[in-house]
Write a protein that holds these residues in place. Structure first.
Motif, PDB file in Angstrom:
ATOM      1  N   ASP A  74     -77.604  -2.151  29.521  1.00 56.98           N
ATOM      2  CA  ASP A  74     -77.006  -3.026  30.534  1.00 56.98           C
ATOM      3  C   ASP A  74     -77.127  -2.449  31.943  1.00 56.98           C
ATOM      4  O   ASP A  74     -76.545  -2.969  32.885  1.00 56.98           O
ATOM      5  N   ARG A  75     -77.852  -1.322  32.088  1.00 52.31           N
ATOM      6  CA  ARG A  75     -78.145  -0.684  33.387  1.00 52.31           C
ATOM      7  C   ARG A  75     -76.874  -0.269  34.134  1.00 52.31           C
ATOM      8  O   ARG A  75     -76.837  -0.224  35.346  1.00 52.31           O
ATOM      9  N   GLY A  76     -75.822   0.013  33.358  1.00 50.45           N
ATOM     10  CA  GLY A  76     -74.592   0.519  33.950  1.00 50.45           C
ATOM     11  C   GLY A  76     -73.540  -0.532  34.238  1.00 50.45           C
ATOM     12  O   GLY A  76     -72.455  -0.197  34.725  1.00 50.45           O
ATOM     13  N   LYS A  77     -73.790  -1.790  33.901  1.00 47.78           N
ATOM     14  CA  LYS A  77     -72.818  -2.851  34.212  1.00 47.78           C
ATOM     15  C   LYS A  77     -71.511  -2.637  33.456  1.00 47.78           C
ATOM     16  O   LYS A  77     -70.415  -2.802  34.011  1.00 47.78           O
ATOM     17  N   GLY A  78     -71.601  -2.271  32.178  1.00 48.63           N
ATOM     18  CA  GLY A  78     -70.391  -2.046  31.397  1.00 48.63           C
ATOM     19  C   GLY A  78     -69.578  -0.877  31.921  1.00 48.63           C
ATOM     20  O   GLY A  78     -68.338  -0.906  31.914  1.00 48.63           O
ATOM     21  N   LEU A  79     -70.259   0.159  32.382  1.00 44.89           N
ATOM     22  CA  LEU A  79     -69.577   1.311  32.959  1.00 44.89           C
ATOM     23  C   LEU A  79     -68.810   0.903  34.216  1.00 44.89           C
ATOM     24  O   LEU A  79     -67.650   1.280  34.407  1.00 44.89           O
ATOM     25  N   VAL A  80     -69.436   0.109  35.062  1.00 47.16           N
ATOM     26  CA  VAL A  80     -68.777  -0.369  36.281  1.00 47.16           C
ATOM     27  C   VAL A  80     -67.575  -1.237  35.935  1.00 47.16           C
ATOM     28  O   VAL A  80     -66.489  -1.087  36.522  1.00 47.16           O
ATOM     29  N   ASP A  81     -67.730  -2.150  34.980  1.00 42.26           N
ATOM     30  CA  ASP A  81     -66.612  -3.025  34.586  1.00 42.26           C
ATOM     31  C   ASP A  81     -65.426  -2.210  34.070  1.00 42.26           C
ATOM     32  O   ASP A  81     -64.267  -2.540  34.341  1.00 42.26           O
ATOM     33  N   ALA A  82     -65.713  -1.151  33.332  1.00 45.11           N
ATOM     34  CA  ALA A  82     -64.638  -0.323  32.795  1.00 45.11           C
ATOM     35  C   ALA A  82     -63.898   0.404  33.910  1.00 45.11           C
ATOM     36  O   ALA A  82     -62.662   0.411  33.949  1.00 45.11           O
ATOM     37  N   LEU A  83     -64.641   1.007  34.820  1.00 48.28           N
ATOM     38  CA  LEU A  83     -64.009   1.824  35.855  1.00 48.28           C
ATOM     39  C   LEU A  83     -63.320   0.991  36.921  1.00 48.28           C
ATOM     40  O   LEU A  83     -62.284   1.398  37.454  1.00 48.28           O
ATOM     41  N   VAL A  84     -63.865  -0.177  37.221  1.00 51.86           N
ATOM     42  CA  VAL A  84     -63.317  -1.002  38.310  1.00 51.86           C
ATOM     43  C   VAL A  84     -62.288  -2.008  37.803  1.00 51.86           C
ATOM     44  O   VAL A  84     -61.249  -2.229  38.435  1.00 51.86           O
ATOM     45  N   ARG A 116     -63.514   1.643  45.997  1.00 51.78           N
ATOM     46  CA  ARG A 116     -62.753   1.599  47.249  1.00 51.78           C
ATOM     47  C   ARG A 116     -62.107   0.237  47.454  1.00 51.78           C
ATOM     48  O   ARG A 116     -60.970   0.140  47.940  1.00 51.78           O
ATOM     49  N   LEU A 117     -62.808  -0.825  47.064  1.00 53.13           N
ATOM     50  CA  LEU A 117     -62.243  -2.168  47.182  1.00 53.13           C
ATOM     51  C   LEU A 117     -61.150  -2.421  46.140  1.00 53.13           C
ATOM     52  O   LEU A 117     -60.143  -3.071  46.423  1.00 53.13           O
ATOM     53  N   ALA A 118     -61.345  -1.904  44.930  1.00 57.22           N
ATOM     54  CA  ALA A 118     -60.386  -2.140  43.854  1.00 57.22           C
ATOM     55  C   ALA A 118     -59.102  -1.339  44.032  1.00 57.22           C
ATOM     56  O   ALA A 118     -58.015  -1.794  43.657  1.00 57.22           O
ATOM     57  N   PHE A 119     -59.219  -0.139  44.618  1.00 56.13           N
ATOM     58  CA  PHE A 119     -58.065   0.753  44.754  1.00 56.13           C
ATOM     59  C   PHE A 119     -57.960   1.264  46.185  1.00 56.13           C
ATOM     60  O   PHE A 119     -58.087   2.465  46.451  1.00 56.13           O
ATOM     61  N   PRO A 120     -57.718   0.356  47.143  1.00 54.58           N
ATOM     62  CA  PRO A 120     -57.654   0.777  48.546  1.00 54.58           C
ATOM     63  C   PRO A 120     -56.493   1.748  48.766  1.00 54.58           C
ATOM     64  O   PRO A 120     -55.412   1.596  48.189  1.00 54.58           O
ATOM     65  N   LYS A 121     -56.738   2.757  49.575  1.00 51.30           N
ATOM     66  CA  LYS A 121     -55.728   3.767  49.916  1.00 51.30           C
ATOM     67  C   LYS A 121     -55.235   4.544  48.690  1.00 51.30           C
ATOM     68  O   LYS A 121     -54.164   5.155  48.733  1.00 51.30           O
TER      69      LYS A 121
END
Length: 311
Positions: A74-84, A116-121
């Protein structure tokens, strides 16, 4: 990513990550992915349950293990979905017996901005995103190896914040040692001081070194000692330079010990001379490089046992 000392540390199971190894160097092309794939593959072949997390935008673990561009990649899409977005990590199961992989690739490059967008500050929450996602599943495995991204401090910090140990491959040139190793050492110090006090440097391995270049190795050891303040962390094992083996392995999606087995089926000399075989010839040097990786894997796990008082 880390520049705020006022934030409250998020809760997660740090102890679950006690067998997690981040493999990193601030410079590309020094053998990080090759070390991850081959050491993890050898441990799995020996019966350990192993997970690879590819947090590199190049996604070359997929080339080493032969799943690149497959439907599972999935070229890292699942990893991004998990972390974000907090979704569970979904590894590709049994890429090899006992070896699962969370793929990386082009989507991973977007992670720092998306965090940064998901967890500002929330700087600590950003840098601990991989640790928080990985902790619930890490106890299923005997070892977890993270292939970190070069020249990308936020991704390097994500890998180091999730790890108990760092392994740093390097070539012998000044750029790999003074720039690359120096960069990852700086990220290591920041992460260890601010979010992951259990992080330890397990060792530095010299990669793609000439098997007879003892003088070059001595000079490299001296330069590494200058960067780290000591050459204590040098592994005795080195991975020799063998371009044909590297090309054969990645082209075929085989680990070096698997390539060694395949080389045993090379056509005979008389078949090649007579033109009676169209089978590809695999470099016999794969046997020597396979032994280099076997020695490194043994040294890695022996050193962990010694440092943890289990030897």
């Amino acid at each position: 990513m880390l520049d705020d000392d006022e934030e409250v540390m998020p809760e997660y199971d740090r102890d679950a990550l006690g067998a997690t190894f981040a493999v990193g160097n601030g410079k590309g092309g020094v053998g990080k992915t090759t070390v991850v794939s081959n050491v993890a593959g050898l441990a799995a072949a020996d019966g350990a349950r192993v997970l690879i997390v590819d947090i590199n935008g190049q996604g070359n673990v997929g080339r080493d293990l032969g799943y690149r561009d497959s439907p599972e990649d999935d070229r890292g899409k699942g990893l991004v979905d998990a972390l974000v977005h907090g979704k569970p990590l979904q590894p590709i199961a049994n890429v090899r017996p006992n070896l699962d992989v969370v793929p990386g690739g082009e989507y991973v490059s977007e992670l720092p901005d998306m965090l940064r967008l998901a967890f500002p500050k929330q700087k600590f929450r950003q840098v601990l995103a991989l640790a928080i996602s990985l902790a619930p599943m890490a106890r299923q495995y005997d070892a977890v190896f993270i292939d970190s991204a070069p020249e990308n401090p936020p991704l390097e910090q994500l890998a180091l914040a999730a790890a108990r140990w760092m392994i740093a491959p390097t070539k012998s040139d000044a750029g790999s040692i003074k720039d690359g190793l120096g960069d990852i050492a700086r990220q290591f110090a920041v992460v260890q001081r601010k979010v992951n006090s259990s992080l330890g440097l397990l060792g530095v391995v010299l990669f793609a070194s000439g098997s007879r270049s003892s003088q070059i190795r001595r000079r490299a050891r001296d330069k590494i000692g200058e960067v780290l303040g000591s050459d204590f962390y040098m592994f005795e094992s080195t991975i020799r330079h063998a371009e044909a083996v590297g090309v054969d392995a990645r082209d075929r999606g085989l680990l070096v010990h698997e390539l060694e087995v395949a080389a045993a089926n090379n056509p005979a000399f008389w078949e090649l001379r007579a033109g009676d075989s169209d089978k590809p010839v695999i470099s016999k040097t794969s046997s020597s490089v396979a032994e280099d990786f076997a020695q490194l894997a043994r040294e890695i796990f022996t050193r962990v046992a010694e440092l943890e008082g289990r030897a």
